[in-house]
Design a protein around this motif. Structure first.
Motif, short mmCIF file in Angstrom:
data_model
loop_
_atom_site.label_atom_id
_atom_site.label_comp_id
_atom_site.label_asym_id
_atom_site.label_seq_id
_atom_site.Cartn_x
_atom_site.Cartn_y
_atom_site.Cartn_z
N ARG A 94 0.59 -0.79 -0.22
CA ARG A 94 0.20 -0.02 -0.25
C ARG A 94 0.93 1.04 0.04
N LEU A 95 2.25 0.98 1.24
CA LEU A 95 3.31 2.41 0.65
C LEU A 95 3.32 2.54 -0.13
N SER B 28 1.24 3.84 -3.25
CA SER B 28 1.10 5.53 -2.50
C SER B 28 2.66 6.71 -2.99
N THR C 43 -3.39 10.41 1.48
CA THR C 43 -3.99 11.05 -0.06
C THR C 43 -4.59 11.78 0.44
N VAL D 102 -1.67 5.44 4.66
CA VAL D 102 -2.02 5.82 3.42
C VAL D 102 -3.40 6.62 3.21
N ASN E 51 -2.28 0.14 8.97
CA ASN E 51 -0.81 0.95 7.55
C ASN E 51 -2.39 1.52 6.78
#
Length: 490
Positions: A233-234, A237, A457, A453, A449
């Motif tokens: 996920r990171l 991003s 955002t 994220v 987490n």
């Protein structure tokens, strides 16, 4: 080898002309300096200034019409077919004849003076021989002439001279209007670069922060504390933010090129902006119409000049009924000859009474031109000029209404933009705080987490909204300055 290369570079630095090395050095510009540079280098402004010079030359052109007009000319020609004319020799009559007389021997012997008293008699008329063709033209003729003319009175001359000066004033004001437009374009482009650079700096900070968080999460995943989904996920991003950085870089380059274009600067040159967004002052009270002077707007001043030109045009049409008076003069020589060499051998002395072939002449006089009837041409021209003048006067009312609306709209846009900017600044501060807390919670193991994220955002969106609101506020400020006539002050 490296030693020789270093020595070569040192020699190159010392032997190169100073301009070669300094050519790529960036130039520093504040907003006012950027506007001043554009006023000197924009091509359309150079064209406007040339139009001003053309207007000044027109004043001289009209002034020259009132000065003496002097011309000289020379002519030599061959009458290869000589013009003839018919005449009747009998129209001149017949010549009288002297009657015969006798001197006697006695008169001679007397020794006394002899007095003669001649008598004449008219011969009998002879039958006419008819018309005869003769020519009074020599094979060659030539002339030397100098002419002069001076305008003594023309009602439209002084009006035309004043109108030319007014036209020059109109050209100057048109240049001022173009300068204001250039100042508006440069200001908007300058603020665009400032906003994009601030946004770029913030994106770089976000990348550093997100990269650090990604590395920390990778370490936590390696130690079995975090899941691979958290790392992925990171990373998504981070990749998205990196793409946004690249887009912003291209947008920054484009905005800088636009600023160079608006300044009239070469695209190959580099520039550095010295102003900061934090130093820009926005005054919301400028849109107050209670103390606004319409003459501050260049459009109003232009309309005043156009009205003056329409009035002068009307006066010029009316002056067409007045007479015109000129002083004219001529002086020269006219000569004839049987051959070309004869006509080129000028013999014009006044004391020459034997073979003179050139004779002088002179003339001086007044010429009066009085208009009597032109089929009502000037009458209809005056009607047109009156309506044009009336339209110019009506234009003030329309312009004032347009300026009032523009002031109201610019003031409203600025107020709304500042309100939005204040709201977006608060949202940005909240988003930064949420992102900071989410990161701490995730590192402490009490947050997910997904929260990090989502917070990142939201932070990027808040930053985008904030800088968009800042740009809108700056553009609204420029529009209000132009509406109040204070954008460009000299």
């Amino acid at each position: 080898m490296k030693k020789h290369s270093s020595l070569f570079l040192i020699l190159l630095v010392f032997l190169s002309p100073p301009g070669v090395l300094a050519q790529g050095s960036p130039q520093a510009f504040s907003l006012q300096q950027s506007i001043d540079y554009a006023l000197q280098h924009r091509v359309n402004l150079k064209i406007n200034r040339n139009e001003e010079e053309i207007g000044k030359a027109k004043v001289g052109e009209i002034r020259a019409m009132g000065l003496p007009q002097i011309n000289a000319g020379a002519e030599v020609g061959n009458n290869f077919i000589q013009q003839k004319t018919l005449f009747d020799p009998s129209s001149f009559g017949t010549a009288s004849q002297l009657d015969p007389f006798v001197i006697t021997p006695e008169q001679l012997a007397s020794g006394q003076p002899i007095v003669l008293s001649p008598t004449y008699s008219q011969p009998e008329p002879q039958p006419s021989g008819g018309l005869q063709a003769i020519s009074f033209v020599q094979p060659y003729n030539g002339g030397l002439t100098i002419t002069g003319s001076q305008l003594l009175f023309d009602g439209s001359y002084l009006i035309g001279l004043k109108a030319a000066k007014t036209y020059t004033e109109l050209s100057r004001k048109a240049t001022t209007q173009s300068e204001i437009d250039v100042a508006e374009q440069v200001s908007k482009a300058y603020y665009s670069v400032l906003v994009n650079r601030e946004r770029m700096e913030l994106l770089l900070q976000n990348l550093v922060r997100l990269d650090t968080l990604l590395k920390q999460t990778q370490v936590m995943f390696d130690n079995g504390v975090a899941e691979k989904l958290d790392v992925d996920r990171l990373r998504v991003s981070f990749n998205n933010l990196n793409v946004e950085k690249q887009k912003t870089e291209r947008l920054l380059i484009l905005s800088e090129n636009l600023l160079k274009f608006q300044m009239g600067m070469s695209q190959n040159e580099q520039l550095v902006l010295t102003d900061k967004l934090s130093e820009v002052e926005v005054e919301t009270g400028k849109g107050n119409r209670s103390n606004f002077d319409y003459s501050n707007r260049i459009e109003y001043s232009l309309l005043e000049t156009q009205r003056d030109l329409a009035l002068l045009d009307l006066r010029n049409k009316r002056s067409g009924y007045l007479p015109k008076l000129y002083l004219n003069g001529r002086y020269g020589y006219i000569g004839v000859g049987r051959t070309f060499s004869d006509i080129m051998n000028i013999r014009a002395g006044r004391d020459n009474t034997t073979d003179r072939n050139y004779f002088d002449f002179g003339y001086v006089g007044l010429q009066l031109q009085v208009p009597i009837f032109d089929g009502l041409l000037k009458h209809y021209q005056i009607q047109q000029s009156k309506l044009t003048l009336e339209n110019a006067k009506l234009g003030f009312e329309s312009l004032e209404q347009g300026i009032d609306l523009e002031l109201e709209q610019a003031s409203t846009d600025l107020t709304n933009s500042l309100d939005v900017l204040t709201s977006q600044r608060e949202n940005l501060e909240l988003a930064e705080e949420i992102a900071r807390v989410s990161k701490i919670k995730f590192q402490e193991g009490v947050g997910s987490n997904l929260e990090v994220v989502t917070a990142e955002t939201d932070l990027r969106q808040a930053q985008t909204n904030y800088y968009a609101a800042m740009y809108d506020a700056l553009i609204a400020k420029v529009n209000l300055d132009k509406a109040t006539g204070t954008l460009l002050t000299k």
